[in-house]
Design an enzyme around this catalytic site. Structure first.
Site, PDB file in Angstrom:
ATOM      1  N   CYS A   2       0.851  -1.189   0.000  1.00  0.00           N
ATOM      2  CA  CYS A   2       0.000   0.000   0.000  1.00  0.00           C
ATOM      3  C   CYS A   2       0.888   1.239   0.000  1.00  0.00           C
ATOM      4  CB  CYS A   2      -0.945   0.104   1.187  1.00  0.00           C
ATOM      5  SG  CYS A   2      -2.118  -1.243   1.289  1.00  0.00           S
ATOM      6  N   ARG A  27       3.784  -0.322  -4.814  1.00  0.00           N
ATOM      7  CA  ARG A  27       3.508  -0.886  -3.495  1.00  0.00           C
ATOM      8  C   ARG A  27       2.150  -1.587  -3.431  1.00  0.00           C
ATOM      9  NH1 ARG A  27       6.973   1.496   0.276  1.00  0.00           N
ATOM     10  NH2 ARG A  27       5.666   0.767   1.963  1.00  0.00           N
ATOM     11  N   TRP A  75      -3.034  -2.534  -1.679  1.00  0.00           N
ATOM     12  CA  TRP A  75      -2.792  -3.964  -1.901  1.00  0.00           C
ATOM     13  C   TRP A  75      -3.613  -4.648  -0.821  1.00  0.00           C
ATOM     14  CZ3 TRP A  75      -0.960  -8.329   0.556  1.00  0.00           C
ATOM     15  CH2 TRP A  75      -0.569  -9.387  -0.264  1.00  0.00           C
ATOM     16  N   ASN A  99      -1.357   1.704   5.949  1.00  0.00           N
ATOM     17  CA  ASN A  99      -0.570   0.636   5.339  1.00  0.00           C
ATOM     18  C   ASN A  99      -0.196  -0.315   6.461  1.00  0.00           C
ATOM     19  OD1 ASN A  99       1.321  -0.925   4.003  1.00  0.00           O
ATOM     20  ND2 ASN A  99       2.930   0.617   4.146  1.00  0.00           N
ATOM     21  N   GLY A 100      -0.557  -1.586   6.330  1.00  0.00           N
ATOM     22  CA  GLY A 100      -0.213  -2.544   7.378  1.00  0.00           C
ATOM     23  C   GLY A 100      -1.410  -3.399   7.736  1.00  0.00           C
ATOM     24  N   GLU A 482      15.908 -18.757  -9.395  1.00  0.00           N
ATOM     25  CA  GLU A 482      15.624 -17.351  -9.693  1.00  0.00           C
ATOM     26  C   GLU A 482      14.956 -17.228 -11.074  1.00  0.00           C
ATOM     27  OE1 GLU A 482      15.316 -14.763  -8.162  1.00  0.00           O
ATOM     28  OE2 GLU A 482      15.506 -13.145  -9.597  1.00  0.00           O
ATOM     29  N   LYS A 486      11.258 -15.667 -11.647  1.00  0.00           N
ATOM     30  CA  LYS A 486      11.023 -14.527 -12.543  1.00  0.00           C
ATOM     31  C   LYS A 486       9.947 -14.877 -13.571  1.00  0.00           C
ATOM     32  CE  LYS A 486      12.562 -12.066 -10.956  1.00  0.00           C
ATOM     33  NZ  LYS A 486      13.368 -11.539  -9.868  1.00  0.00           N
ATOM     34  N   GLU A 489       6.483 -15.097 -11.956  1.00  0.00           N
ATOM     35  CA  GLU A 489       6.062 -13.805 -11.415  1.00  0.00           C
ATOM     36  C   GLU A 489       5.511 -12.871 -12.493  1.00  0.00           C
ATOM     37  OE1 GLU A 489       9.394 -11.693  -9.759  1.00  0.00           O
ATOM     38  OE2 GLU A 489       8.116 -10.443  -8.509  1.00  0.00           O
ATOM     39  N   HIS A 505      14.447 -38.346  -9.252  1.00  0.00           N
ATOM     40  CA  HIS A 505      13.743 -38.623  -7.993  1.00  0.00           C
ATOM     41  C   HIS A 505      12.309 -38.106  -8.022  1.00  0.00           C
ATOM     42  CE1 HIS A 505      17.482 -40.086  -6.396  1.00  0.00           C
ATOM     43  NE2 HIS A 505      18.073 -38.968  -6.798  1.00  0.00           N
ATOM     44  N   LYS A 604       5.823  -4.408  -4.778  1.00  0.00           N
ATOM     45  CA  LYS A 604       7.283  -4.357  -4.715  1.00  0.00           C
ATOM     46  C   LYS A 604       7.803  -4.508  -3.294  1.00  0.00           C
ATOM     47  CE  LYS A 604      11.332  -3.462  -6.534  1.00  0.00           C
ATOM     48  NZ  LYS A 604      11.895  -4.595  -7.298  1.00  0.00           N
TER      49      LYS A 604
HETATM   50  O1  M6R Z   1      12.753  -6.215  -0.813  1.00  0.00           O
HETATM   51  P1  M6R Z   1      13.126  -7.646  -0.636  1.00  0.00           P
HETATM   52  O2  M6R Z   1      14.355  -8.027  -1.382  1.00  0.00           O
HETATM   53  O3  M6R Z   1      13.228  -8.031   0.807  1.00  0.00           O
HETATM   54  O4  M6R Z   1      11.922  -8.439  -1.231  1.00  0.00           O
HETATM   55  C1  M6R Z   1      11.823  -9.819  -1.151  1.00  0.00           C
HETATM   56  C2  M6R Z   1      10.860 -10.370  -2.156  1.00  0.00           C
HETATM   57  O5  M6R Z   1       9.571  -9.885  -1.928  1.00  0.00           O
HETATM   58  C3  M6R Z   1      11.263 -10.019  -3.585  1.00  0.00           C
HETATM   59  O6  M6R Z   1      12.563 -10.422  -3.851  1.00  0.00           O
HETATM   60  C4  M6R Z   1      10.316 -10.690  -4.597  1.00  0.00           C
HETATM   61  O7  M6R Z   1      10.471 -12.064  -4.546  1.00  0.00           O
HETATM   62  C5  M6R Z   1      10.601 -10.146  -5.979  1.00  0.00           C
HETATM   63  N1  M6R Z   1       9.435  -9.487  -6.471  1.00  0.00           N
HETATM   64  C6  M6R Z   1      10.999 -11.161  -6.974  1.00  0.00           C
HETATM   65  O8  M6R Z   1      11.271 -10.594  -8.210  1.00  0.00           O
END
Ligand code: M6R
Length: 609
Positions: A2, A27, A75, A99-100, A482, A486, A489, A505, A604
């Site tokens: 948020c 956010r 959010w 926010n929270g 990773e 990506k 996501e 396995h 983010k």
């Molecule tokens: O700000 P941070 O690195 O602590 O965030 C952790 C994850 O939320 C962040 O890396 C998330 O997995 C990314 N959106 C992946 O691209």
């Protein structure tokens, strides 16, 4: 999660709020709203489901005038994304953005209903508005006073900003668990969840600390602790330019951020590699402290967790320091054993990730030798609450998918490995070779970025795919993770990563000519082993995409595409091989017409648990 922005000024702040919201959209972006009050107490609120742009359109031609106001991009945590659940929330004259999460909101809601309050939303935030209203009715007092009286009743984490439309000159902001920053202007002041929202209107900022309550008017900012005692906070000038947050010639922030990686790595290295040695004097600790470290405990989430996993291979093989890496949300809820002289390392791009922050706070109750944050945001909570910090110098990352902050995190981790290795007797020549490899990395990445057309072509094969498997070995197994993260996501293709040796396995059962398998195959000592795994897939009719070195002898066949990449030193190969995987996800998401910078359901900065 948020985004909040508030303003109090002697001019119309409606546009400032809306522009600020656009910058906070990373956010959260499921609904947005704003409330403004003019000099005479006339009040307007607009809310809508969807992105900030919809709010901008909804408020256009409405001739909104506000000298004080609050805005919010949401959010959803409590209550579905909808107009009624969008902020600001109101209780007669009290207006709140939040926010929270309020943990005791159900209990409070019941109590408020029994006092005659009617709830128009499903949110926890509306509870705050009514509670403040009730306090005001029962005891009177200024906005600040009723906020201070109400805080002890609320459990959870919250960054809130509040105004009273009957007195349109004061904003009150509270930081408990969620960041807020005040932007100081001349005859006007602002508050937001991130200074990014305020860069075009202020260049001097006060970062509220945990438990701070700020009373903000046009010409005064008073900050108190939750007991109501005044506290002093420094005003800091910002050197961040407004422009760096624009997309420039790129179509998306993610694309821009992928291409910024050579520069981001150069910036991260600057001043830290001197005379063929790693200089981390900025840590401000003496060598004796660093020499004491016998174990590294990394905590992180998401992409940051993946970078921690890569570094584990480095810490153990190069610096002879045992290293454990754990997802912060798991670490914080289990009974763990602290190893002797263990340094807790919190990895985070944003420095605000709720689980990582909570795990860091928890670690203070145990006998770690200290805590170190590796983070991209200097004034973030994780940096401020760690004993030591090293920043990644990526510049602001706006795309929800982490890209340049992953490669710079790895760069910092590798420097730390060399530093600790050197204190543990790492051979000088090995140190020099690694340093040379890191210094050459920006150039190597330039070369791999030049292959983007080839990767764009391959991405077309994924248009009809619903699943993908990523495999790698050794320090490239986390890179496979990773790559999979990506892809899922931003393209919403289900993707999983496996250590290549694990295929037989279980996951081999998934292999058919519809399941693309992306193999990260650098030219290293594990290549022979990996080739056996590739054969296991090929003989079962699998569809292979092999990202490899130009000097390996893979041959293109109808079901095996070879993506030949330039040479790279083994030590930096994990960083290098990440780049084509980022590009692959990016182009697949383009083909699938996804929202690249703001993928669905994500944000983010994950400031809620
Ligand atoms: O700000 P941070 O690195 O602590 O965030 C952790 C994850 O939320 C962040 O890396 C998330 O997995 C990314 N959106 C992946 O691209």
């Amino acid at each position: 999660m948020c985004g909040i922005i508030g303003a109090v000024a002697q001019r119309n702040i409606t546009k400032i709020l809306l522009e600020g919201l656009l910058r906070l959209e990373y956010r959260g972006y499921d609904s947005a709203g704003l409330a403004v009050v003019d000099k005479f107490g006339n009040f307007n609120r607009f809310r809508c489901l969807g992105k900030v742009q919809k709010l901008i359109e909804a408020t256009q031609n409405k001739n909104l005038i506000g000298f004080i106001g609050l805005a919010h991009t949401r959010w959803a945590t409590h209550g579905i994304p909808s107009e009624v659940n969008a902020h600001p929330h109101i209780s007669e004259y009290i207006i709140v953005v939040h926010n929270g999460m309020i943990e005791n909101h159900e209990q409070l809601r019941k109590e408020l209903i029994s006092c005659g309050y009617f709830f128009s939303s499903e949110t926890d935030t509306e509870v705050i508005a009514h509670l403040l209203h009730l306090k005001q009715k029962q005891h009177g007092g200024s906005l600040l006073e009723i906020v201070l009286q109400t805080i002890p009743q609320i459990n959870g984490s919250f960054g809130i900003v509040v105004m009273d439309r009957r007195n349109p000159t004061i904003l009150v902001a509270v930081r408990i668990g969620n960041p807020l920053v005040i932007g100081c202007g001349v005859g006007e002041n602002f508050v937001a969840s991130d200074q990014l929202a305020l860069l075009s209107i202020a260049n001097s900022f006060i970062h509220l600390e945990e438990g701070d309550v700020a009373e903000i008017s046009c010409d005064k900012i008073n900050i108190f602790n939750v007991m109501g005692n005044i506290v002093n906070r420094n005003e800091i000038k910002s050197h961040i330019h407004y422009d760096i947050t624009s997309k420039g010639n790129y179509n998306h922030y993610m694309q821009k951020e992928i291409y910024e990686q050579p520069t981001a790595i150069e910036n991260t290295l600057r001043g830290r590699c001197k005379n063929k040695e790693i200089d981390l004097e900025e840590l401000g600790v003496n060598i004796k402290f660093l020499k004491k470290i016998r174990h590294i405990q990394i905590i992180a989430c998401g992409t940051s967790y993946n970078s921690g996993l890569v570094s584990r291979y480095w810490f153990e093989s190069l610096a002879n320091i045992p290293c454990d890496v754990e997802i912060a949300s798991e670490f914080r809820y289990r009974k763990f054993q602290v190893r002797k002289n263990s340094l807790l390392v919190a990895l985070s791009q944003s420095g605000e990730t709720a689980d990582t922050l909570a795990a860091l706070r928890l670690s203070k109750k145990f006998n770690f030798i200290g805590s170190l944050a590796i983070c991209n945001v200097l004034h973030s909570s994780i940096v401020r609450e760690s004993d030591l910090y090293l920043t990644t110098k990526s510049g602001i990352e706006i795309g929800v998918a982490s890209t340049k902050t992953f490669s710079t995190q790895l760069t910092v981790l590798l420097m730390l490995v060399i530093k600790l290795g050197s204190l543990n007797g790492m051979n000088l020549e090995v140190q020099h070779n690694i340093i040379k490899a890191i210094q050459t990395l920006p150039y190597r990445i330039e070369q791999v970025l030049a292959k983007d057309k080839m990767i764009e072509e391959i991405a077309k094969d994924f248009f009809n795919k619903n699943h993908a498997l990523f495999i790698g070995r050794g320090d490239h197994y986390p890179i496979a993770m990773e790559g999979a993260l990506k892809l899922k996501e931003i393209s919403y293709i289900h993707a999983e990563a496996y250590a290549a040796g694990e295929l037989k396995h279980g996951p081999l059962a998934l292999i058919d000519d519809k399941m693309p398998v992306i193999v990260i195959a650098p030219n290293n000592e594990l290549l022979r082993k990996l080739k056996c795994n590739i054969e296991e897939i090929r003989t079962r009719g699998g569809l292979l995409y092999i990202f490899t070195d130009q000097n390996t002898d893979f041959k293109d066949t109808y079901n095996m595409k070879i993506i030949q990449l330039p040479y790279v030193e083994n030590i930096t190969a994990p960083i290098f091989y990440t780049i084509p995987l980022q590009l692959l996800s990016y182009y697949v998401a383009i083909i699938k017409c996804r929202n690249i910078d703001q993928p669905r359901n994500l944000a983010k900065s994950v400031t809620v648990e």
